[in-house]
Design a protein around this motif. Structure first.
Motif, mmCIF file in Angstrom:
data_model
loop_
_atom_site.group_PDB
_atom_site.id
_atom_site.type_symbol
_atom_site.label_atom_id
_atom_site.label_comp_id
_atom_site.label_asym_id
_atom_site.label_seq_id
_atom_site.Cartn_x
_atom_site.Cartn_y
_atom_site.Cartn_z
ATOM 1 N N GLU A 26 0.791 -1.232 0.000
ATOM 2 C CA GLU A 26 0.000 0.000 0.000
ATOM 3 C C GLU A 26 0.824 1.284 0.000
ATOM 4 N N HIS A 27 2.059 1.221 0.473
ATOM 5 C CA HIS A 27 2.820 2.457 0.646
ATOM 6 C C HIS A 27 4.237 2.330 0.106
ATOM 7 N N SER A 28 4.792 3.497 -0.252
ATOM 8 C CA SER A 28 6.170 3.569 -0.714
ATOM 9 C C SER A 28 6.810 4.820 -0.126
ATOM 10 N N TYR A 29 8.005 4.672 0.419
ATOM 11 C CA TYR A 29 8.724 5.793 1.020
ATOM 12 C C TYR A 29 10.089 5.926 0.367
ATOM 13 N N THR A 30 10.376 7.111 -0.143
ATOM 14 C CA THR A 30 11.693 7.358 -0.727
ATOM 15 C C THR A 30 12.713 7.538 0.402
ATOM 16 N N PHE A 31 13.995 7.528 0.032
ATOM 17 C CA PHE A 31 15.039 7.723 1.035
ATOM 18 C C PHE A 31 14.924 9.097 1.687
ATOM 19 N N ALA A 32 14.564 10.110 0.901
ATOM 20 C CA ALA A 32 14.383 11.446 1.470
ATOM 21 C C ALA A 32 13.219 11.463 2.451
ATOM 22 N N GLN A 33 12.144 10.782 2.121
ATOM 23 C CA GLN A 33 10.992 10.727 3.020
ATOM 24 C C GLN A 33 11.323 9.980 4.313
ATOM 25 N N VAL A 34 12.060 8.868 4.181
ATOM 26 C CA VAL A 34 12.440 8.103 5.372
ATOM 27 C C VAL A 34 13.286 8.966 6.310
ATOM 28 N N LEU A 35 14.245 9.693 5.741
ATOM 29 C CA LEU A 35 15.100 10.551 6.560
ATOM 30 C C LEU A 35 14.284 11.649 7.238
ATOM 31 N N GLY A 36 13.373 12.276 6.478
ATOM 32 C CA GLY A 36 12.532 13.322 7.054
ATOM 33 C C GLY A 36 11.636 12.784 8.159
ATOM 34 N N ASN A 37 11.004 11.634 7.908
ATOM 35 C CA ASN A 37 10.145 11.026 8.930
ATOM 36 C C ASN A 37 10.948 10.666 10.176
#
Length: 510
Positions: A26-37
């Motif tokens: 259901e979901h996909s997280y980019t490396f930039a998103q993972v770092l921000g989260n």
């Protein structure tokens, strides 16, 4: 020099920010998103927790959970995945052992946490990620973190049934990941198919190669491992290139002849661990995927995933076993006999012992068990050299190291010392047999052979007589439709024996 596992995430997020890091259905997280989260979650956590505090994460196996792990690390803490489906008593024991001040969960599991009666703070990941990033606070906490600080704790039961929290440092995971990715040729183009639960150390071999190399980790739904067609469709659709799975997970496909339906076209690396890989099942994979790199990995949770590896480089017959190969760099693996003498002669049994940077920090708040398993190397009387005694027995044959059995599985029966693993290898090699587990019923002095296959007991005995001495042939044969598995994908021996004893009691009553 890499000193914190976040160095991997930060470098990869800077290099390929928009590339998918963690994905599920259901979901996909980019490396930039993972770092921000991770930074937002980390900022929220460091306001309520000191450095090196445990962060129990009661969440399901999904890509979002991996973001929360990284948030705990950003806070200078260490994470522990708490499987929601575990019994309440086990979860409470884990939380009590950690002396947890907080527990992180998701809104959909809030009622599950409430049922535990946890008296600390319950934090919702969806709210933590709304925090404002305070780079100065993160940097200040980061300066305090050493590479030997804990990164995660994984709770294992072992033979006692009481959870023990194996604590592993940044340095151990960094050293392992550096060698693991180099030896087996991981790259940014890899797509890693994750089978292992996040509270099982096999998942470490998925998560951190992904962060270091910029590969993509695909979280495979647990339910797909009971539906081979969906599993194979997933591997094909997501263009998975690399599998690091429990042996039993690979055997699901081979035992059910899954490749008759579909052969994934992008696979180029298949690695397995946790149990002895039956050559019969491996050969099925090699028949359909002959150009894939196959690797037998060996090692317990206490030495950061694996200490040994063997790249399958030749053909094996079904009555042979695979060697466990050579140690990873910066790890020393050797055998000790019962008097703590070094074992080097071919064929002689010894306990597999390990030293090096891969050793865990011990068991969390359990100094007694830590001092039993993590000891001074008895061969070294000159300086401190801690080793881990695995409880596994091995031997050298033709210059190669082989795992033989657990010390717990070496039995005394009819006056003979027997290794149950040797029986399983011979039994499993029989035509018509696909999976075997032998257990010693000590009170009744019987070897019970559980098996998946079409043969009757009489025929099994006749064939085994050609391969084994009489005293090694099981006294009882128990045919099962499938092997029950633990949540980590290993054969559930306790479940097999419980079902066997229950059937025996019912037979007596009738």
């Amino acid at each position: 020099m890499v000193q914190n596992i976040l160095d991997y995430l930060e470098a990869t997020a800077a290099d390929c920010p928009d590339k998918p890091a963690f994905e599920d259905l259901e979901h996909s997280y980019t490396f930039a998103q993972v770092l921000g989260n991770a930074k937002r979650i980390g900022c929220a956590l460091l306001q309520v927790l000191p450095q090196n505090a445990p962060v129990p994460v009661l969440m399901e196996k999904e890509a979002w959970t991996l973001n929360v792990f990284m948030g705990a690390v950003c806070a200078g803490c260490f994470y522990t995945l708490v499987e929601p489906e575990q019994p309440d008593e086990r979860i409470r024991t884990i939380l009590d052992t950690l002396e947890a001040e907080v527990i992180v969960t998701s809104g959909k599991l809030a009622e599950r946490v409430a049922a535990l009666g946890f008296t600390g703070k319950v934090l919702l990941a969806e709210e933590l990620v709304e925090s404002v990033i305070d780079e100065e606070a993160l940097a200040s906490r980061r300066k305090m973190v050493c590479d030997v600080d804990p990164l995660y704790a994984i709770f294992t039961s072992g033979s006692t049934g009481v959870p023990k929290g194996v604590v592993v440092s940044h340095r151990s995971v960094i050293d392992f990941t550096e060698h693991f990715t180099r030896i087996f040729g991981f790259s940014r183009e890899d797509v890693i198919g994750n089978q292992a639960p996040f509270d099982f150390d096999v998942s470490v071999k998925d998560i951190y190669p992904c962060l270091k190399m910029g590969a993509t980790l695909e979280v495979i739904p647990k339910k797909y491992f009971s539906v081979p067609k969906k599993l194979l469709d997933f591997l094909d659709d997501r263009k998975v290139t690399s599998l690091t799975w429990a042996v039993s997970a690979l055997c699901i496909i081979s035992m059910l002849k899954g490749f008759r339906y579909k052969v994934p076209t992008t696979l180029r690396r298949v690695m397995f661990s946790g149990e002895v890989m039956p050559v019969k099942q491996l050969n099925y994979w090699r028949e359909y995927l002959p150009d894939v790199l196959y690797v037998n990995l060996y090692g317990p949770t206490e030495i950061t995933c694996n200490c040994n590896y063997y790249i399958v480089d030749r053909e094996f017959t079904e009555d042979q076993t695979l060697p466990i190969g050579v140690p990873f760099p910066n790890e020393r693996v050797f055998l000790l006999d019962e008097e703590d003498h070094l074992v080097t002669e071919p064929g002689a049994l010894g306990e597999i012992c390990v030293s090096g940077t891969a050793l865990a920090l011990g068991y969390y708040r359990n100094s007694e068990k830590t001092s039993e398993a993590f000891v001074q190397n008895p061969l070294n009387h000159r300086y401190l050299e801690p080793i881990y005694r695995t409880g596994d027995l091995g031997r050298y044959e033709n210059g190669e190291l082989y795992y033989v059995t657990r010390k717990d599985f070496q039995i005394k029966h009819m006056g003979h010392r027997i290794e149950l693993g040797e029986i399983e290898t011979a039994f499993q090699a029989l035509d018509g047999i696909s999976r075997v587990c032998c257990i010693y019923d000590e009170p009744n002095t019987k070897i019970i052979g559980f098996y998946v296959g079409e043969l009757e007991a009489k025929e099994i005995i006749e064939r085994l007589t050609e391969r084994l001495p009489r005293f090694m042939i099981p006294n009882v044969f128990r045919q099962v439709d499938e092997m029950p598995l633990t949540k980590n994908g290993k054969i559930d021996r306790k479940c097999l024996m419980e079902e066997y004893r229950e059937s025996m009691q019912n037979r007596v009553k009738s």
